[in-house]
Scaffold this motif. Structure first.
Motif, PDB file in Angstrom:
ATOM      1  N   ILE A  96       0.829  -1.201   0.000  1.00 21.11           N
ATOM      2  CA  ILE A  96       0.000   0.000   0.000  1.00 21.11           C
ATOM      3  C   ILE A  96       0.866   1.255   0.000  1.00 21.11           C
ATOM      4  O   ILE A  96       0.592   2.222  -0.723  1.00 21.11           O
ATOM      5  CB  ILE A  96      -0.968  -0.019   1.201  1.00 21.11           C
ATOM      6  CG1 ILE A  96      -2.003  -1.132   1.000  1.00 21.11           C
ATOM      7  CG2 ILE A  96      -1.649   1.325   1.375  1.00 21.11           C
ATOM      8  CD1 ILE A  96      -2.857  -1.398   2.212  1.00 21.11           C
ATOM      9  N   ILE A  97       1.929   1.240   0.796  1.00 21.68           N
ATOM     10  CA  ILE A  97       2.831   2.402   0.844  1.00 21.68           C
ATOM     11  C   ILE A  97       3.492   2.621  -0.508  1.00 21.68           C
ATOM     12  O   ILE A  97       3.591   3.760  -0.989  1.00 21.68           O
ATOM     13  CB  ILE A  97       3.874   2.230   1.964  1.00 21.68           C
ATOM     14  CG1 ILE A  97       3.194   2.357   3.324  1.00 21.68           C
ATOM     15  CG2 ILE A  97       4.996   3.252   1.830  1.00 21.68           C
ATOM     16  CD1 ILE A  97       4.083   1.999   4.496  1.00 21.68           C
ATOM     17  N   MET A  98       3.934   1.561  -1.150  1.00 19.71           N
ATOM     18  CA  MET A  98       4.574   1.711  -2.457  1.00 19.71           C
ATOM     19  C   MET A  98       3.579   2.187  -3.503  1.00 19.71           C
ATOM     20  O   MET A  98       3.928   2.965  -4.400  1.00 19.71           O
ATOM     21  CB  MET A  98       5.217   0.386  -2.890  1.00 19.71           C
ATOM     22  CG  MET A  98       6.445   0.031  -2.092  1.00 19.71           C
ATOM     23  SD  MET A  98       7.706   1.321  -2.083  1.00 19.71           S
ATOM     24  CE  MET A  98       8.168   1.362  -3.796  1.00 19.71           C
ATOM     25  N   THR A  99       2.331   1.747  -3.404  1.00 21.29           N
ATOM     26  CA  THR A  99       1.301   2.230  -4.316  1.00 21.29           C
ATOM     27  C   THR A  99       1.151   3.738  -4.197  1.00 21.29           C
ATOM     28  O   THR A  99       1.142   4.461  -5.195  1.00 21.29           O
ATOM     29  CB  THR A  99      -0.039   1.537  -3.990  1.00 21.29           C
ATOM     30  OG1 THR A  99       0.091   0.151  -4.242  1.00 21.29           O
ATOM     31  CG2 THR A  99      -1.165   2.106  -4.812  1.00 21.29           C
ATOM     32  N   LEU A 100       1.040   4.210  -2.968  1.00 20.29           N
ATOM     33  CA  LEU A 100       0.898   5.651  -2.747  1.00 20.29           C
ATOM     34  C   LEU A 100       2.137   6.412  -3.204  1.00 20.29           C
ATOM     35  O   LEU A 100       2.036   7.516  -3.753  1.00 20.29           O
ATOM     36  CB  LEU A 100       0.624   5.924  -1.268  1.00 20.29           C
ATOM     37  CG  LEU A 100      -0.702   5.385  -0.732  1.00 20.29           C
ATOM     38  CD1 LEU A 100      -0.777   5.590   0.771  1.00 20.29           C
ATOM     39  CD2 LEU A 100      -1.863   6.041  -1.433  1.00 20.29           C
ATOM     40  N   LEU A 101       3.302   5.808  -3.002  1.00 19.66           N
ATOM     41  CA  LEU A 101       4.543   6.455  -3.409  1.00 19.66           C
ATOM     42  C   LEU A 101       4.630   6.599  -4.927  1.00 19.66           C
ATOM     43  O   LEU A 101       5.018   7.661  -5.437  1.00 19.66           O
ATOM     44  CB  LEU A 101       5.739   5.677  -2.872  1.00 19.66           C
ATOM     45  CG  LEU A 101       7.104   6.297  -3.107  1.00 19.66           C
ATOM     46  CD1 LEU A 101       7.222   7.599  -2.323  1.00 19.66           C
ATOM     47  CD2 LEU A 101       8.195   5.335  -2.687  1.00 19.66           C
ATOM     48  N   TYR A 102       4.261   5.550  -5.667  1.00 18.46           N
ATOM     49  CA  TYR A 102       4.308   5.636  -7.132  1.00 18.46           C
ATOM     50  C   TYR A 102       3.333   6.680  -7.656  1.00 18.46           C
ATOM     51  O   TYR A 102       3.669   7.450  -8.558  1.00 18.46           O
ATOM     52  CB  TYR A 102       4.005   4.280  -7.774  1.00 18.46           C
ATOM     53  CG  TYR A 102       5.178   3.343  -7.766  1.00 18.46           C
ATOM     54  CD1 TYR A 102       6.355   3.667  -8.424  1.00 18.46           C
ATOM     55  CD2 TYR A 102       5.123   2.120  -7.107  1.00 18.46           C
ATOM     56  CE1 TYR A 102       7.445   2.823  -8.419  1.00 18.46           C
ATOM     57  CE2 TYR A 102       6.196   1.262  -7.091  1.00 18.46           C
ATOM     58  CZ  TYR A 102       7.349   1.617  -7.754  1.00 18.46           C
ATOM     59  OH  TYR A 102       8.413   0.768  -7.742  1.00 18.46           O
ATOM     60  N   VAL A 103       2.133   6.724  -7.109  1.00 23.08           N
ATOM     61  CA  VAL A 103       1.157   7.717  -7.558  1.00 23.08           C
ATOM     62  C   VAL A 103       1.645   9.121  -7.218  1.00 23.08           C
ATOM     63  O   VAL A 103       1.551  10.042  -8.046  1.00 23.08           O
ATOM     64  CB  VAL A 103      -0.231   7.427  -6.941  1.00 23.08           C
ATOM     65  CG1 VAL A 103      -1.200   8.559  -7.230  1.00 23.08           C
ATOM     66  CG2 VAL A 103      -0.785   6.109  -7.476  1.00 23.08           C
ATOM     67  N   ALA A 104       2.186   9.298  -6.020  1.00 16.38           N
ATOM     68  CA  ALA A 104       2.684  10.619  -5.620  1.00 16.38           C
ATOM     69  C   ALA A 104       3.867  11.055  -6.495  1.00 16.38           C
ATOM     70  O   ALA A 104       3.956  12.229  -6.879  1.00 16.38           O
ATOM     71  CB  ALA A 104       3.094  10.606  -4.151  1.00 16.38           C
ATOM     72  N   MET A 105       4.765  10.123  -6.814  1.00 16.96           N
ATOM     73  CA  MET A 105       5.888  10.472  -7.685  1.00 16.96           C
ATOM     74  C   MET A 105       5.409  10.861  -9.078  1.00 16.96           C
ATOM     75  O   MET A 105       5.937  11.789  -9.689  1.00 16.96           O
ATOM     76  CB  MET A 105       6.874   9.301  -7.793  1.00 16.96           C
ATOM     77  CG  MET A 105       7.756   9.148  -6.605  1.00 16.96           C
ATOM     78  SD  MET A 105       9.130   7.970  -6.770  1.00 16.96           S
ATOM     79  CE  MET A 105       8.557   6.722  -7.858  1.00 16.96           C
ATOM     80  N   GLY A 106       4.411  10.157  -9.585  1.00 14.73           N
ATOM     81  CA  GLY A 106       3.862  10.497 -10.893  1.00 14.73           C
ATOM     82  C   GLY A 106       3.260  11.883 -10.915  1.00 14.73           C
ATOM     83  O   GLY A 106       3.501  12.673 -11.831  1.00 14.73           O
ATOM     84  N   ILE A 107       2.478  12.202  -9.897  1.00  9.39           N
ATOM     85  CA  ILE A 107       1.877  13.537  -9.817  1.00  9.39           C
ATOM     86  C   ILE A 107       2.953  14.601  -9.646  1.00  9.39           C
ATOM     87  O   ILE A 107       2.898  15.675 -10.259  1.00  9.39           O
ATOM     88  CB  ILE A 107       0.850  13.582  -8.665  1.00  9.39           C
ATOM     89  CG1 ILE A 107      -0.352  12.690  -9.011  1.00  9.39           C
ATOM     90  CG2 ILE A 107       0.395  15.008  -8.386  1.00  9.39           C
ATOM     91  CD1 ILE A 107      -1.311  12.476  -7.872  1.00  9.39           C
ATOM     92  N   PHE A 108       3.952  14.303  -8.829  1.00 12.75           N
ATOM     93  CA  PHE A 108       5.034  15.261  -8.608  1.00 12.75           C
ATOM     94  C   PHE A 108       5.803  15.546  -9.888  1.00 12.75           C
ATOM     95  O   PHE A 108       6.097  16.702 -10.208  1.00 12.75           O
ATOM     96  CB  PHE A 108       5.981  14.723  -7.533  1.00 12.75           C
ATOM     97  CG  PHE A 108       7.112  15.652  -7.215  1.00 12.75           C
ATOM     98  CD1 PHE A 108       6.901  16.785  -6.452  1.00 12.75           C
ATOM     99  CD2 PHE A 108       8.390  15.399  -7.693  1.00 12.75           C
ATOM    100  CE1 PHE A 108       7.934  17.656  -6.156  1.00 12.75           C
ATOM    101  CE2 PHE A 108       9.429  16.252  -7.409  1.00 12.75           C
ATOM    102  CZ  PHE A 108       9.203  17.384  -6.639  1.00 12.75           C
ATOM    103  N   ILE A 109       6.129  14.506 -10.637  1.00 11.61           N
ATOM    104  CA  ILE A 109       6.877  14.708 -11.884  1.00 11.61           C
ATOM    105  C   ILE A 109       6.039  15.487 -12.897  1.00 11.61           C
ATOM    106  O   ILE A 109       6.543  16.350 -13.608  1.00 11.61           O
ATOM    107  CB  ILE A 109       7.349  13.363 -12.460  1.00 11.61           C
ATOM    108  CG1 ILE A 109       8.474  12.813 -11.600  1.00 11.61           C
ATOM    109  CG2 ILE A 109       7.801  13.499 -13.908  1.00 11.61           C
ATOM    110  CD1 ILE A 109       8.927  11.431 -11.973  1.00 11.61           C
TER     111      ILE A 109
END
Length: 85
Positions: free
Chosen positions: A25-38
């Motif tokens: 779950i943490i990695m899921t949130l991290l990937y989505v957050a990185m995508g939005i950030f980029i």
């Protein structure tokens, strides 16, 4: 294989199973957050990447995060159904 019978009908997860689910779950949130950030904060980083590449990379990361979430959700759901008769 014979499954042990449980009286309370709730599956008992191992410590590793709980850790794997939380980590997923943490990695899921991290990937989505990185995508939005980029996609949206790439200008403040002064990256020499065209906007189309930023959106493409951000979109791929968001899609991968969604795929990971679906996999974690399905594995959690199948583990709950494993002990139901």
């Amino acid at each position: 294989m014979i499954r042990p019978r449980r009286d309370d009908n709730t599956p008992k997860q191992s410590m590793f199973g709980k850790f794997a689910r939380i980590f997923g779950i943490i990695m899921t949130l991290l990937y989505v957050a990185m995508g939005i950030f980029i996609m949206f904060a790439g200008d403040s980083l002064n990256l020499d990447i065209p906007d189309s590449m930023k959106y493409a990379l951000g979109g791929i990361l968001i899609l991968y995060g969604i795929v990971r979430f679906v996999r974690v959700y399905n594995s959690t759901r199948s583990n709950k159904n494993r002990y139901e008769d």
